[in-house]
Design a protein around this motif. Structure first.
Motif, PDB file in Angstrom:
ATOM      1  N   HIS A 145       0.882  -0.979   0.101  1.00  0.00           N
ATOM      2  CA  HIS A 145       0.017   0.058  -0.252  1.00  0.00           C
ATOM      3  C   HIS A 145       0.744   1.502  -0.161  1.00  0.00           C
ATOM      4  O   HIS A 145       1.892   0.936   0.692  1.00  0.00           O
ATOM      5  CB  HIS A 145      -1.068   0.294   0.968  1.00  0.00           C
ATOM      6  CG  HIS A 145      -1.556   1.288   1.686  1.00  0.00           C
ATOM      7  ND1 HIS A 145      -2.804   1.885   0.852  1.00  0.00           N
ATOM      8  CD2 HIS A 145      -1.602   1.950   1.830  1.00  0.00           C
ATOM      9  CE1 HIS A 145      -3.397   2.660   1.283  1.00  0.00           C
ATOM     10  NE2 HIS A 145      -2.953   3.815   1.583  1.00  0.00           N
ATOM     11  N   CYS A 146       0.478   2.054  -0.645  1.00  0.00           N
ATOM     12  CA  CYS A 146       1.460   3.686  -0.443  1.00  0.00           C
ATOM     13  C   CYS A 146       0.195   4.501   0.071  1.00  0.00           C
ATOM     14  O   CYS A 146      -1.306   4.608  -1.036  1.00  0.00           O
ATOM     15  CB  CYS A 146       1.118   4.043  -1.752  1.00  0.00           C
ATOM     16  SG  CYS A 146       2.789   2.728  -2.603  1.00  0.00           S
ATOM     17  N   HIS A 147       0.700   5.287   0.417  1.00  0.00           N
ATOM     18  CA  HIS A 147      -0.612   6.932   0.818  1.00  0.00           C
ATOM     19  C   HIS A 147       0.767   8.154   0.671  1.00  0.00           C
ATOM     20  O   HIS A 147       2.173   8.015   1.228  1.00  0.00           O
ATOM     21  CB  HIS A 147      -0.746   6.564   2.665  1.00  0.00           C
ATOM     22  CG  HIS A 147      -1.273   7.990   2.624  1.00  0.00           C
ATOM     23  ND1 HIS A 147      -2.819   7.962   2.426  1.00  0.00           N
ATOM     24  CD2 HIS A 147      -0.819   8.837   3.588  1.00  0.00           C
ATOM     25  CE1 HIS A 147      -2.868   9.289   3.063  1.00  0.00           C
ATOM     26  NE2 HIS A 147      -2.640   9.762   3.441  1.00  0.00           N
ATOM     27  N   THR A 148       0.698   8.792  -0.648  1.00  0.00           N
ATOM     28  CA  THR A 148       1.206   9.716  -0.394  1.00  0.00           C
ATOM     29  C   THR A 148       1.134  11.333   0.018  1.00  0.00           C
ATOM     30  O   THR A 148      -0.310  11.585   0.455  1.00  0.00           O
ATOM     31  CB  THR A 148       0.938  10.855  -1.681  1.00  0.00           C
ATOM     32  OG1 THR A 148       1.491   8.696  -2.707  1.00  0.00           O
ATOM     33  CG2 THR A 148       1.941  11.047  -2.575  1.00  0.00           C
ATOM     34  N   GLN A 149       1.381  12.245   0.168  1.00  0.00           N
ATOM     35  CA  GLN A 149       1.484  13.351   0.613  1.00  0.00           C
ATOM     36  C   GLN A 149       2.539  14.143   0.453  1.00  0.00           C
ATOM     37  O   GLN A 149       4.019  14.205   0.567  1.00  0.00           O
ATOM     38  CB  GLN A 149       1.437  13.136   3.289  1.00  0.00           C
ATOM     39  CG  GLN A 149       0.429  12.564   3.240  1.00  0.00           C
ATOM     40  CD  GLN A 149       0.837  13.082   4.692  1.00  0.00           C
ATOM     41  OE1 GLN A 149       2.846  12.654   5.188  1.00  0.00           O
ATOM     42  NE2 GLN A 149       0.062  13.272   5.426  1.00  0.00           N
ATOM     43  N   LEU A 150       1.494  15.925  -0.300  1.00  0.00           N
ATOM     44  CA  LEU A 150       2.686  16.445  -1.403  1.00  0.00           C
ATOM     45  C   LEU A 150       3.016  17.084  -0.034  1.00  0.00           C
ATOM     46  O   LEU A 150       2.336  17.736   0.767  1.00  0.00           O
ATOM     47  CB  LEU A 150       1.956  17.056  -2.045  1.00  0.00           C
ATOM     48  CG  LEU A 150       1.135  16.628  -3.010  1.00  0.00           C
ATOM     49  CD1 LEU A 150       0.301  17.607  -3.817  1.00  0.00           C
ATOM     50  CD2 LEU A 150       1.940  15.747  -3.950  1.00  0.00           C
ATOM     51  N   ILE A 151       4.640  17.568  -0.649  1.00  0.00           N
ATOM     52  CA  ILE A 151       4.697  19.182   0.273  1.00  0.00           C
ATOM     53  C   ILE A 151       4.622  20.669  -0.120  1.00  0.00           C
ATOM     54  O   ILE A 151       5.090  20.270  -1.197  1.00  0.00           O
ATOM     55  CB  ILE A 151       6.642  18.349   0.431  1.00  0.00           C
ATOM     56  CG1 ILE A 151       6.567  17.093   1.019  1.00  0.00           C
ATOM     57  CG2 ILE A 151       7.349  19.279   1.234  1.00  0.00           C
ATOM     58  CD1 ILE A 151       8.201  16.386   0.995  1.00  0.00           C
ATOM     59  N   PHE A 152       4.312  20.972   0.774  1.00  0.00           N
ATOM     60  CA  PHE A 152       4.479  22.806   0.191  1.00  0.00           C
ATOM     61  C   PHE A 152       5.318  22.889   0.934  1.00  0.00           C
ATOM     62  O   PHE A 152       5.278  23.487   1.678  1.00  0.00           O
ATOM     63  CB  PHE A 152       2.972  22.887   0.596  1.00  0.00           C
ATOM     64  CG  PHE A 152       1.462  22.228  -0.081  1.00  0.00           C
ATOM     65  CD1 PHE A 152       1.222  22.152  -1.103  1.00  0.00           C
ATOM     66  CD2 PHE A 152       0.891  21.927   1.637  1.00  0.00           C
ATOM     67  CE1 PHE A 152       1.114  21.495  -1.468  1.00  0.00           C
ATOM     68  CE2 PHE A 152      -0.863  20.968   0.522  1.00  0.00           C
ATOM     69  CZ  PHE A 152      -0.315  20.697  -0.647  1.00  0.00           C
ATOM     70  N   GLY A 153       5.965  23.941  -0.260  1.00  0.00           N
ATOM     71  CA  GLY A 153       7.269  24.437   0.298  1.00  0.00           C
ATOM     72  C   GLY A 153       8.597  24.256   0.549  1.00  0.00           C
ATOM     73  O   GLY A 153       8.406  23.097   0.996  1.00  0.00           O
ATOM     74  N   ALA A 154       9.636  24.802   1.137  1.00  0.00           N
ATOM     75  CA  ALA A 154      10.721  24.461   1.355  1.00  0.00           C
ATOM     76  C   ALA A 154      10.513  23.997   3.268  1.00  0.00           C
ATOM     77  O   ALA A 154       9.751  24.297   3.742  1.00  0.00           O
ATOM     78  CB  ALA A 154      11.307  25.415   1.476  1.00  0.00           C
ATOM     79  N   PRO A 155      11.092  22.801   3.309  1.00  0.00           N
ATOM     80  CA  PRO A 155      10.722  22.540   4.575  1.00  0.00           C
ATOM     81  C   PRO A 155      11.473  23.599   5.864  1.00  0.00           C
ATOM     82  O   PRO A 155      12.620  24.945   5.031  1.00  0.00           O
ATOM     83  CB  PRO A 155      11.844  21.437   4.661  1.00  0.00           C
ATOM     84  CG  PRO A 155      12.377  21.359   3.412  1.00  0.00           C
ATOM     85  CD  PRO A 155      12.431  22.083   2.416  1.00  0.00           C
ATOM     86  N   VAL A 156      11.391  23.913   6.735  1.00  0.00           N
ATOM     87  CA  VAL A 156      11.946  24.733   7.283  1.00  0.00           C
ATOM     88  C   VAL A 156      12.526  23.634   8.754  1.00  0.00           C
ATOM     89  O   VAL A 156      12.462  22.697   9.234  1.00  0.00           O
ATOM     90  CB  VAL A 156      10.635  25.137   9.147  1.00  0.00           C
ATOM     91  CG1 VAL A 156      11.103  25.666   9.470  1.00  0.00           C
ATOM     92  CG2 VAL A 156       9.702  25.665   7.609  1.00  0.00           C
ATOM     93  N   THR A 157      14.150  23.989   8.500  1.00  0.00           N
ATOM     94  CA  THR A 157      15.454  23.336   9.084  1.00  0.00           C
ATOM     95  C   THR A 157      15.622  23.910  10.337  1.00  0.00           C
ATOM     96  O   THR A 157      15.237  25.300  10.035  1.00  0.00           O
ATOM     97  CB  THR A 157      15.720  22.070   8.894  1.00  0.00           C
ATOM     98  OG1 THR A 157      16.858  23.076   7.748  1.00  0.00           O
ATOM     99  CG2 THR A 157      15.407  21.523   7.344  1.00  0.00           C
ATOM    100  N   THR A 158      16.063  23.214  11.525  1.00  0.00           N
ATOM    101  CA  THR A 158      16.815  23.941  12.668  1.00  0.00           C
ATOM    102  C   THR A 158      18.126  23.252  12.971  1.00  0.00           C
ATOM    103  O   THR A 158      17.742  22.064  12.602  1.00  0.00           O
ATOM    104  CB  THR A 158      15.828  24.405  13.860  1.00  0.00           C
ATOM    105  OG1 THR A 158      15.403  23.187  14.189  1.00  0.00           O
ATOM    106  CG2 THR A 158      14.869  25.208  13.408  1.00  0.00           C
ATOM    107  N   PRO A 159      19.204  23.725  12.878  1.00  0.00           N
ATOM    108  CA  PRO A 159      20.422  22.678  14.092  1.00  0.00           C
ATOM    109  C   PRO A 159      19.827  22.198  15.105  1.00  0.00           C
ATOM    110  O   PRO A 159      18.792  22.768  15.809  1.00  0.00           O
ATOM    111  CB  PRO A 159      21.331  24.020  13.836  1.00  0.00           C
ATOM    112  CG  PRO A 159      20.560  25.277  13.980  1.00  0.00           C
ATOM    113  CD  PRO A 159      19.259  25.221  12.843  1.00  0.00           C
TER     114      PRO A 159
END
Length: 166
Positions: A145-159
């Motif tokens: 089974h597959c379930h897809t989620q689109l990613i909107f915009g760039a990820p917010v990453t922090t150190p």
């Protein structure tokens, strides 16, 4: 200079200077050693020893360039949650190897819960994503089974930062 020691859980113990160095490296690993040393208030030789020790102990496991997929014609990103069957080491290893060779794959995470893996992909558009799922993922013998989620915009990453002392 304090030497990182192994903590009770096997993790490496770092002092405030080590954490300051890590903060700088996580934001930009190309900064020259002398500039890092000046920013954290230690001699360049001390800074270099600390950076080398952070690498030797595995705290800094790699230094890579972050590539923006949209600049390479892949502006759409998604997480594809995948159930793998049968649950066996061989099936899992084969799935990870096959998916890891797909040019759209950016990362593969083994996760807990209903799904077994999260596959992070970068594609040209929704048609490309649909083709990837239908023609290349769902045909794999391990994929139930597959379930897809689109990613909107760039990820917010922090150190990663030092936890408060408890």
């Amino acid at each position: 200079m304090a030497k990182p020691d192994a903590g009770k859980d096997g993790s490496t113990e770092l002092d405030a200077v080590d954490w300051a160095i890590l903060g700088i490296l996580q934001n930009d690993a190309t900064i020259p050693n002398k500039d890092i040393a000046a920013r954290v208030g230690v001699a360049p030789s001390t800074c270099l020893q600390r950076v080398r020790r952070l690498r030797a102990t595995g705290v800094v496991s790699s230094v890579r360039a972050h590539v923006d997929p949209s600049r390479l014609g892949r502006p759409e990103q998604a997480f594809i949650a995948v159930q793998v069957r049968p649950h066996s080491r061989e099936a899992a290893e084969d799935f990870v190897a096959r998916v890891g060779r797909m040019p759209e794959t950016m990362a593969v995470y083994n996760v807990s819960g209903v799904q077994d893996y999260l596959v992070h992909v970068a594609v040209r558009d929704s048609t490309h994503l649909q083709s990837l799922i239908i023609d290349r993922l769902l045909v794999l013998p391990q994929v139930a089974h597959c379930h897809t989620q689109l990613i909107f915009g760039a990820p917010v990453t922090t150190p990663l930062r030092r936890l408060p002392d408890t």
